[in-house]
Design an enzyme around this catalytic site. Structure first.
Site, mmCIF file in Angstrom:
data_model
loop_
_atom_site.group_PDB
_atom_site.id
_atom_site.type_symbol
_atom_site.label_atom_id
_atom_site.label_comp_id
_atom_site.label_asym_id
_atom_site.label_seq_id
_atom_site.Cartn_x
_atom_site.Cartn_y
_atom_site.Cartn_z
ATOM 1 N N ASP A 108 -31.435 -63.939 -44.911
ATOM 2 C CA ASP A 108 -32.147 -63.382 -43.759
ATOM 3 C C ASP A 108 -33.575 -62.992 -44.135
ATOM 4 O O ASP A 108 -34.420 -62.804 -43.261
ATOM 5 C CB ASP A 108 -31.427 -62.122 -43.255
ATOM 6 C CG ASP A 108 -30.665 -62.356 -41.965
ATOM 7 O OD1 ASP A 108 -31.073 -63.235 -41.190
ATOM 8 O OD2 ASP A 108 -29.665 -61.652 -41.749
ATOM 9 N N LYS B 69 -24.647 -69.820 -35.365
ATOM 10 C CA LYS B 69 -25.003 -69.994 -36.786
ATOM 11 C C LYS B 69 -23.921 -70.791 -37.507
ATOM 12 O O LYS B 69 -24.227 -71.673 -38.319
ATOM 13 C CB LYS B 69 -25.209 -68.623 -37.448
ATOM 14 C CG LYS B 69 -26.486 -67.926 -36.975
ATOM 15 C CD LYS B 69 -26.599 -66.487 -37.453
ATOM 16 C CE LYS B 69 -27.836 -65.827 -36.855
ATOM 17 N NZ LYS B 69 -27.987 -64.399 -37.216
ATOM 18 N N GLN C 299 -24.820 -59.645 -39.762
ATOM 19 C CA GLN C 299 -25.400 -59.720 -38.415
ATOM 20 C C GLN C 299 -25.773 -58.329 -37.913
ATOM 21 O O GLN C 299 -24.996 -57.381 -38.024
ATOM 22 C CB GLN C 299 -24.390 -60.387 -37.456
ATOM 23 C CG GLN C 299 -24.906 -60.614 -36.046
ATOM 24 C CD GLN C 299 -26.057 -61.606 -35.974
ATOM 25 O OE1 GLN C 299 -26.169 -62.510 -36.785
ATOM 26 N NE2 GLN C 299 -26.925 -61.431 -34.999
HETATM 27 N N1 GUN Z 1 -29.713 -59.944 -35.080
HETATM 28 C C1 GUN Z 1 -30.708 -60.454 -34.316
HETATM 29 N N2 GUN Z 1 -31.443 -61.322 -35.034
HETATM 30 C C2 GUN Z 1 -30.910 -61.360 -36.270
HETATM 31 C C3 GUN Z 1 -31.223 -62.078 -37.447
HETATM 32 O O1 GUN Z 1 -32.164 -62.871 -37.527
HETATM 33 N N3 GUN Z 1 -30.417 -61.838 -38.513
HETATM 34 C C4 GUN Z 1 -29.383 -60.968 -38.467
HETATM 35 N N4 GUN Z 1 -28.658 -60.794 -39.570
HETATM 36 N N5 GUN Z 1 -29.065 -60.291 -37.389
HETATM 37 C C5 GUN Z 1 -29.832 -60.489 -36.297
#
Ligand code: GUN
Length: 283
Positions: free
Chosen positions: A116, A49, A93
Protein backbone atom coordinates in the site's frame (compact mmCIF):
# COMPACT_ATOMS: atom_id res chain seq x y z
CA UNK A 1 -13.39 22.78 -25.60
CA UNK A 2 -14.33 19.15 -25.00
CA UNK A 3 -11.86 17.29 -22.86
CA UNK A 4 -10.05 14.13 -23.80
CA UNK A 5 -10.85 11.38 -21.30
CA UNK A 6 -7.99 9.93 -19.32
CA UNK A 7 -9.16 6.32 -19.42
CA UNK A 8 -8.04 4.53 -16.26
CA UNK A 9 -9.90 1.33 -17.12
CA UNK A 10 -7.94 0.85 -20.35
CA UNK A 11 -4.59 1.78 -18.79
CA UNK A 12 -5.20 -0.53 -15.83
CA UNK A 13 -6.05 -3.42 -18.14
CA UNK A 14 -2.82 -2.85 -20.07
CA UNK A 15 -0.81 -2.76 -16.82
CA UNK A 16 -2.48 -5.98 -15.59
CA UNK A 17 -1.47 -7.72 -18.82
CA UNK A 18 2.11 -6.48 -18.52
CA UNK A 19 2.26 -7.75 -14.95
CA UNK A 20 0.69 -11.09 -15.92
CA UNK A 21 3.38 -11.51 -18.61
CA UNK A 22 6.06 -10.95 -15.96
CA UNK A 23 4.53 -13.12 -13.21
CA UNK A 24 4.17 -16.01 -15.68
CA UNK A 25 7.96 -16.39 -15.55
CA UNK A 26 8.31 -16.09 -11.78
CA UNK A 27 7.65 -18.28 -8.76
CA UNK A 28 4.08 -17.76 -7.50
CA UNK A 29 3.68 -14.26 -5.97
CA UNK A 30 1.21 -13.87 -3.11
CA UNK A 31 -0.63 -10.90 -1.65
CA UNK A 32 -2.22 -11.17 1.80
CA UNK A 33 -5.37 -9.07 2.09
CA UNK A 34 -6.70 -8.39 5.58
CA UNK A 35 -10.29 -7.20 5.97
CA UNK A 36 -11.64 -6.51 9.46
CA UNK A 37 -15.38 -6.09 9.90
CA UNK A 38 -18.31 -5.74 7.55
CA UNK A 39 -17.91 -2.32 5.90
CA UNK A 40 -19.75 -2.89 2.59
CA UNK A 41 -17.57 -0.54 0.52
CA UNK A 42 -14.41 -2.22 1.86
CA UNK A 43 -15.84 -5.64 1.01
CA UNK A 44 -16.35 -4.50 -2.60
CA UNK A 45 -12.84 -3.03 -2.80
CA UNK A 46 -11.29 -6.21 -1.42
CA UNK A 47 -13.23 -8.36 -3.88
CA UNK A 48 -12.04 -6.14 -6.75
CA UNK A 49 -8.45 -6.43 -5.54
CA UNK A 50 -8.72 -10.21 -5.32
CA UNK A 51 -10.14 -10.37 -8.84
CA UNK A 52 -7.38 -8.13 -10.21
CA UNK A 53 -4.72 -10.29 -8.54
CA UNK A 54 -6.08 -13.39 -10.22
CA UNK A 55 -6.01 -11.74 -13.66
CA UNK A 56 -2.38 -10.71 -13.08
CA UNK A 57 -1.26 -14.17 -11.99
CA UNK A 58 -0.87 -13.16 -8.33
CA UNK A 59 -2.32 -15.38 -5.60
CA UNK A 60 -4.42 -13.43 -3.10
CA UNK A 61 -4.78 -14.82 0.40
CA UNK A 62 -7.73 -13.21 2.16
CA UNK A 63 -8.00 -12.93 5.93
CA UNK A 64 -11.53 -11.88 6.81
CA UNK A 65 -11.77 -11.09 10.52
CA UNK A 66 -14.80 -10.15 12.65
CA UNK A 67 -15.43 -6.49 13.55
CA UNK A 68 -14.55 -7.11 17.22
CA UNK A 69 -11.06 -8.42 16.42
CA UNK A 70 -8.60 -7.23 19.08
CA UNK A 71 -5.54 -5.08 18.48
CA UNK A 72 -3.37 -7.95 19.77
CA UNK A 73 -4.92 -10.48 17.41
CA UNK A 74 -4.48 -8.21 14.39
CA UNK A 75 -0.87 -7.37 15.31
CA UNK A 76 -0.16 -11.10 15.72
CA UNK A 77 -1.58 -11.78 12.25
CA UNK A 78 0.55 -9.00 10.74
CA UNK A 79 3.63 -10.45 12.49
CA UNK A 80 2.86 -13.90 11.08
CA UNK A 81 2.45 -12.49 7.56
CA UNK A 82 5.66 -10.44 7.94
CA UNK A 83 7.56 -13.64 8.71
CA UNK A 84 5.84 -15.85 6.11
CA UNK A 85 8.27 -16.51 3.22
CA UNK A 86 5.31 -17.32 0.94
CA UNK A 87 3.85 -13.80 1.30
CA UNK A 88 5.20 -10.99 -0.89
CA UNK A 89 2.78 -8.21 -0.01
CA UNK A 90 0.46 -7.34 2.87
CA UNK A 91 -2.56 -5.07 2.62
CA UNK A 92 -4.76 -4.15 5.57
CA UNK A 93 -7.95 -2.66 4.15
CA UNK A 94 -8.95 0.71 5.61
CA UNK A 95 -10.91 1.98 7.40
CA UNK A 96 -10.44 -0.31 10.38
CA UNK A 97 -13.13 -0.51 13.08
CA UNK A 98 -12.85 2.45 15.47
CA UNK A 99 -11.32 0.51 18.39
CA UNK A 100 -8.25 -0.50 16.35
CA UNK A 101 -5.23 1.86 16.17
CA UNK A 102 -4.84 2.27 12.42
CA UNK A 103 -1.39 3.88 12.45
CA UNK A 104 0.06 1.28 14.81
CA UNK A 105 -1.26 -1.58 12.64
CA UNK A 106 0.05 -0.07 9.39
CA UNK A 107 3.45 0.66 10.98
CA UNK A 108 3.70 -3.00 12.04
CA UNK A 109 3.86 -4.19 8.42
CA UNK A 110 7.50 -4.63 7.34
CA UNK A 111 8.29 -1.92 4.74
CA UNK A 112 9.43 -4.57 2.21
CA UNK A 113 5.90 -6.05 2.13
CA UNK A 114 4.00 -2.74 2.45
CA UNK A 115 2.42 -2.78 -1.01
CA UNK A 116 0.00 0.00 0.00
CA UNK A 117 3.03 2.27 0.51
CA UNK A 118 1.58 3.61 3.77
CA UNK A 119 4.54 2.78 6.05
CA UNK A 120 6.59 5.82 7.17
CA UNK A 121 9.72 4.30 5.58
CA UNK A 122 8.03 4.09 2.18
CA UNK A 123 6.38 7.50 2.55
CA UNK A 124 9.78 8.90 3.51
CA UNK A 125 11.49 7.29 0.53
CA UNK A 126 8.86 8.81 -1.77
CA UNK A 127 9.54 12.22 -0.23
CA UNK A 128 13.27 11.68 -0.82
CA UNK A 129 12.55 11.06 -4.51
CA UNK A 130 13.54 7.38 -4.43
CA UNK A 131 12.09 5.88 -7.62
CA UNK A 132 12.39 2.34 -6.22
CA UNK A 133 10.15 3.08 -3.22
CA UNK A 134 6.83 1.30 -2.82
CA UNK A 135 4.76 4.44 -3.42
CA UNK A 136 1.15 4.76 -2.25
CA UNK A 137 -1.03 3.25 -4.97
CA UNK A 138 -3.38 6.13 -5.75
CA UNK A 139 -0.70 8.81 -6.33
CA UNK A 140 1.43 6.28 -8.22
CA UNK A 141 -1.60 5.44 -10.38
CA UNK A 142 -2.21 9.12 -11.12
CA UNK A 143 1.38 9.60 -12.30
CA UNK A 144 1.24 6.44 -14.41
CA UNK A 145 -2.06 7.46 -16.05
CA UNK A 146 -0.59 10.85 -16.96
CA UNK A 147 2.57 9.21 -18.32
CA UNK A 148 0.64 6.75 -20.46
CA UNK A 149 -1.39 9.60 -21.93
CA UNK A 150 1.72 11.55 -22.89
CA UNK A 151 1.50 14.21 -20.18
CA UNK A 152 4.76 15.61 -18.82
CA UNK A 153 4.33 17.78 -15.73
CA UNK A 154 7.92 19.06 -15.80
CA UNK A 155 7.96 22.83 -15.34
CA UNK A 156 4.16 22.97 -15.10
CA UNK A 157 2.06 24.46 -12.32
CA UNK A 158 0.39 21.56 -10.48
CA UNK A 159 -2.27 22.22 -7.85
CA UNK A 160 -3.24 19.47 -5.42
CA UNK A 161 -6.46 19.96 -3.44
CA UNK A 162 -6.21 17.77 -0.33
CA UNK A 163 -3.32 16.91 1.99
CA UNK A 164 -4.12 13.36 3.09
CA UNK A 165 -1.31 10.95 3.86
CA UNK A 166 -2.75 8.49 1.32
CA UNK A 167 -3.10 10.86 -1.65
CA UNK A 168 -2.34 14.59 -1.36
CA UNK A 169 1.03 14.54 0.40
CA UNK A 170 2.66 11.66 -1.51
CA UNK A 171 1.20 12.98 -4.79
CA UNK A 172 2.87 16.33 -4.14
CA UNK A 173 6.16 14.49 -3.55
CA UNK A 174 5.86 12.51 -6.80
CA UNK A 175 4.99 15.67 -8.75
CA UNK A 176 8.03 17.48 -7.32
CA UNK A 177 10.22 14.52 -8.32
CA UNK A 178 8.96 15.01 -11.86
CA UNK A 179 9.83 18.71 -11.73
CA UNK A 180 6.35 20.19 -11.44
CA UNK A 181 5.87 23.42 -9.48
CA UNK A 182 3.49 22.22 -6.81
CA UNK A 183 0.90 23.97 -4.65
CA UNK A 184 -0.95 21.93 -2.03
CA UNK A 185 -4.33 23.35 -0.96
CA UNK A 186 -6.44 22.33 2.03
CA UNK A 187 -9.28 23.46 4.26
CA UNK A 188 -7.32 26.47 5.54
CA UNK A 189 -6.26 27.71 2.09
CA UNK A 190 -7.21 31.39 1.97
CA UNK A 191 -8.28 31.70 -1.67
CA UNK A 192 -8.87 28.29 -3.22
CA UNK A 193 -10.44 29.76 -6.37
CA UNK A 194 -7.28 31.75 -7.12
CA UNK A 195 -5.01 28.74 -6.51
CA UNK A 196 -7.12 26.48 -8.73
CA UNK A 197 -7.20 29.10 -11.50
CA UNK A 198 -3.38 28.99 -11.70
CA UNK A 199 -3.30 25.23 -12.26
CA UNK A 200 -2.11 23.70 -15.51
CA UNK A 201 -2.55 20.31 -13.83
CA UNK A 202 -5.28 20.08 -11.20
CA UNK A 203 -5.63 17.14 -8.79
CA UNK A 204 -8.73 17.08 -6.64
CA UNK A 205 -8.51 14.71 -3.69
CA UNK A 206 -10.60 16.54 -1.11
CA UNK A 207 -12.92 13.64 -0.34
CA UNK A 208 -15.84 16.05 -0.57
CA UNK A 209 -18.04 16.93 -3.50
CA UNK A 210 -18.19 20.45 -4.85
CA UNK A 211 -15.05 21.79 -3.13
CA UNK A 212 -13.76 22.97 -6.51
CA UNK A 213 -16.17 24.93 -8.69
CA UNK A 214 -15.97 24.23 -12.45
CA UNK A 215 -15.75 27.95 -13.27
CA UNK A 216 -12.47 28.23 -11.33
CA UNK A 217 -10.73 25.90 -13.77
CA UNK A 218 -8.71 27.69 -16.45
CA UNK A 219 -9.57 26.38 -19.94
CA UNK A 220 -6.95 23.89 -21.15
CA UNK A 221 -6.16 22.55 -17.68
CA UNK A 222 -5.61 18.80 -17.22
CA UNK A 223 -7.96 17.67 -14.46
CA UNK A 224 -7.64 14.57 -12.27
CA UNK A 225 -10.55 13.73 -9.96
CA UNK A 226 -9.54 11.37 -7.16
CA UNK A 227 -12.85 11.47 -5.26
CA UNK A 228 -15.43 8.73 -5.24
CA UNK A 229 -18.92 9.11 -3.81
CA UNK A 230 -22.09 7.10 -4.13
CA UNK A 231 -25.15 9.30 -4.62
CA UNK A 232 -28.57 8.43 -3.19
CA UNK A 233 -29.67 7.03 -6.56
CA UNK A 234 -26.68 4.64 -6.53
CA UNK A 235 -24.57 6.38 -9.16
CA UNK A 236 -20.87 6.93 -8.55
CA UNK A 237 -19.37 10.38 -8.87
CA UNK A 238 -16.11 12.15 -8.07
CA UNK A 239 -15.32 15.31 -6.08
CA UNK A 240 -16.02 17.35 -9.22
CA UNK A 241 -19.12 18.09 -11.25
CA UNK A 242 -17.91 16.24 -14.36
CA UNK A 243 -19.76 17.80 -17.32
CA UNK A 244 -18.94 21.50 -16.71
CA UNK A 245 -15.34 20.63 -15.80
CA UNK A 246 -14.96 18.53 -18.97
CA UNK A 247 -16.12 21.53 -21.00
CA UNK A 248 -13.16 23.57 -19.78
CA UNK A 249 -10.45 20.91 -19.39
CA UNK A 250 -8.03 19.72 -22.07
CA UNK A 251 -8.19 16.28 -20.49
CA UNK A 252 -10.05 14.84 -17.50
CA UNK A 253 -10.45 11.58 -15.59
CA UNK A 254 -13.97 10.13 -15.42
CA UNK A 255 -15.47 8.66 -12.23
CA UNK A 256 -15.82 5.72 -12.31
CA UNK A 257 -13.16 4.52 -14.75
CA UNK A 258 -10.42 7.03 -13.96
CA UNK A 259 -8.15 6.80 -10.94
CA UNK A 260 -9.98 3.90 -9.19
CA UNK A 261 -8.78 1.16 -11.57
CA UNK A 262 -5.29 2.69 -11.58
CA UNK A 263 -5.05 2.37 -7.80
CA UNK A 264 -5.68 -1.38 -8.05
CA UNK A 265 -3.23 -1.69 -10.96
CA UNK A 266 -0.52 -0.04 -8.85
CA UNK A 267 -1.26 -2.45 -6.00
CA UNK A 268 -0.42 -5.27 -8.42
CA UNK A 269 2.66 -3.41 -9.63
CA UNK A 270 3.83 -2.88 -6.05
CA UNK A 271 3.25 -6.56 -5.25
CA UNK A 272 5.35 -7.52 -8.28
CA UNK A 273 8.05 -5.04 -7.26
CA UNK A 274 8.04 -6.30 -3.64
CA UNK A 275 8.26 -9.92 -4.85
CA UNK A 276 11.15 -9.16 -7.19
CA UNK A 277 13.08 -7.16 -4.60
CA UNK A 278 12.67 -9.89 -1.99
CA UNK A 279 14.10 -12.39 -4.46
CA UNK A 280 16.93 -10.13 -5.55
CA UNK A 281 15.49 -9.88 -9.06
CA UNK A 282 14.85 -6.81 -11.21
CA UNK A 283 11.95 -5.74 -13.38
N1 GUN B 1 -9.26 2.07 1.76
C1 GUN B 1 -9.50 2.98 0.79
N2 GUN B 1 -8.46 3.05 -0.06
C2 GUN B 1 -7.54 2.17 0.38
C3 GUN B 1 -6.26 1.77 -0.08
O1 GUN B 1 -5.73 2.25 -1.08
N3 GUN B 1 -5.64 0.82 0.66
C4 GUN B 1 -6.19 0.28 1.77
N4 GUN B 1 -5.49 -0.64 2.43
N5 GUN B 1 -7.37 0.62 2.22
C5 GUN B 1 -8.04 1.56 1.53
Amino acid sequence: MTAAQLDGTAAAAAIREEIAARTANLPQLSLAVVLVGEDPASAVYVRNKERACKKAGIRSVAHRLPADTSREHLLALVATLNADPEIDGILVQLPLPKHLPEREILDAIVPEKDVDGFHPVNQGRVLLGDRDALAPCTPAGIMELLRRNGHDVSGRRAVVVGRSTIVGRPLAALLISQNATVTVCHTKTADLAAEVARAEYLFVAAGRRGVVKPEWITPGCVVVDVGIHRLDDGTLTGDLDFAPCAERAAAITPVPGGIGPMTIAMLLANTLRAGLLRRGLTE
